[in-house]
Every structure is written in C-alpha cells, then in structure tokens.
Write a protein that holds these residues in place. Sequence first.
Motif, PDB file in Angstrom:
ATOM      1  N   ASN A 116       9.538   7.270   3.106  1.00 20.10           N
ATOM      2  CA  ASN A 116       9.393   7.248   1.636  1.00 20.10           C
ATOM      3  C   ASN A 116       9.262   5.930   1.090  1.00 20.10           C
ATOM      4  O   ASN A 116       8.994   4.872   1.609  1.00 20.10           O
ATOM      5  N   LYS A 117       9.601   6.047   0.040  1.00 13.49           N
ATOM      6  CA  LYS A 117       9.201   4.879  -0.981  1.00 13.49           C
ATOM      7  C   LYS A 117      10.053   3.465  -0.572  1.00 13.49           C
ATOM      8  O   LYS A 117       9.885   2.453  -0.332  1.00 13.49           O
ATOM      9  N   TRP A 135       3.567   7.548   0.819  1.00 13.95           N
ATOM     10  CA  TRP A 135       4.568   7.966   1.157  1.00 13.95           C
ATOM     11  C   TRP A 135       4.966   9.417   0.789  1.00 13.95           C
ATOM     12  O   TRP A 135       4.090   9.928   0.112  1.00 13.95           O
ATOM     13  N   GLU A 137       7.652  12.223  -0.451  1.00 15.42           N
ATOM     14  CA  GLU A 137       8.821  12.616  -1.233  1.00 15.42           C
ATOM     15  C   GLU A 137       9.357  14.018  -1.050  1.00 15.42           C
ATOM     16  O   GLU A 137       8.560  14.900  -0.839  1.00 15.42           O
ATOM     17  N   ILE A 148      -0.255   5.524  -2.176  1.00 13.51           N
ATOM     18  CA  ILE A 148       0.540   4.043  -2.220  1.00 13.51           C
ATOM     19  C   ILE A 148      -0.660   3.223  -3.031  1.00 13.51           C
ATOM     20  O   ILE A 148      -1.644   2.863  -2.588  1.00 13.51           O
ATOM     21  N   PHE A 152       1.493  -1.801  -5.434  1.00 14.24           N
ATOM     22  CA  PHE A 152       2.670  -1.606  -4.847  1.00 14.24           C
ATOM     23  C   PHE A 152       3.004  -2.815  -3.568  1.00 14.24           C
ATOM     24  O   PHE A 152       4.037  -3.376  -3.542  1.00 14.24           O
TER      25      PHE A 152
END
Length: 208
Positions: A116-117, A135, A137, A148, A152
């Motif tokens: 995940n993030k 990623w 969720e 992504i 980031f």
Amino acid sequence: PVEYMTRAQYQDSIWHGWGLPPQAGGDRKVVDIGGGMAPHPWADLVVDLDPKWRESVERERAFMVGDIRDLPFEDKQFDFAICSHVLEHMPDAESLRKACSELQRVAKRGYVEVPNKSKEMFCGTPAMQRDHGWWGEEIPGGIRFVRIPASFWETVTRELEGAMSRILRLSSTPSRDERIVRRHFWRNQRLFNCCLVWDGEFRVEIEE
C-alpha cells in the motif's frame, strides 16, 4: 522477539481463522503465481516469468515458466492461487486487468497481496522505485490499484533518504531503535500491504 519473518510466516498469521487450507496435498491444488524467489510452502506448483528460479524451486515442488497475463491453465483448475507482490510490477492498466482476470479464471479462491502507499513510502528502496508502478488500496470485495506518480518517489527520496531500507537490512548489530521498528514492521504487515482473500471473484478498480 521477532525482528524478521518470512513472507510465508506473516501470511499464515494473516490467514489464520479464515478457513484456508493448511497445506497443499491430496486432491487440493495450490499455485503460487510469481513466487519463484520465495515460494509459499502451501504451493505444489510455482509459476514465474523468470526461468532462473527453476532449479531452486524444483528441489521441493513443480515449476513452470509463465506470464500471469496469459496463464496456460483450464478454468478453475486450482483450488487456491497465491499472488504476492506481483501485481505492482504490471507495466500498464491493461496488463493489470488481464492479470487479475486470469487469477480469477484459473482458481476458485485465492490471496492477493500488494504494497500500500505506506509500504511504498516507508520502504522506498531504489529497486522499488524502479520496479513498482502501483500501490493497492483495500475496497469492499477487492482492490483499487493506484498509479504511483514520479513526484511521490521524488518526495520519498528527498525526505526519507531511504531510512527504512537501511533499517530493514538484517545487520548483526542493529540498534535498539532499529529493533523496535523491525518488530513493528513484521508484526503488522496489514498496515503496510493490501491483503485480499477472495472467493470466486474480486473487484478491481484502477486509478491512473
């Protein structure tokens, strides 16, 4: 205290109580797709795109070179399919949809795990920045895959400076703080990964 767990060990702890088969064998067929580097002990067949894993895998189970986007199996041929840390490597949304569709086609049930993030932020190693495109969720009954953005990784590199990748190195003399962080990380994998057990089918959403 546990400072390191294999992927199979923490997955077994996540799956406990969900009525999953304890192991392959008998008439049960379990496939690990993309697990060449670290096959799950349940699997009686490992499928991986990279043939270099053949020798090590075949010491304990069958191995086949294959692409998750086009699996050479019949519909619902397997009772359970494991796909752990594979889907984040898909190059584009079409490949991601095909991979998820094939998982649901060839197996009756399964398990999907993607970072995940938080995981990407906490463990943003150069290899992850090079190879990870998505990623995950958790959503009801499925996974949302989020592309992504390059910005980031720029932020992770600038602000975190690879701190977690350094902490996770299994040095023989970790500091007290490093030991605390390691224990937290390995004992709480659901905080860092999107972990989905599915039965029959699962929802897939893609956000680019």
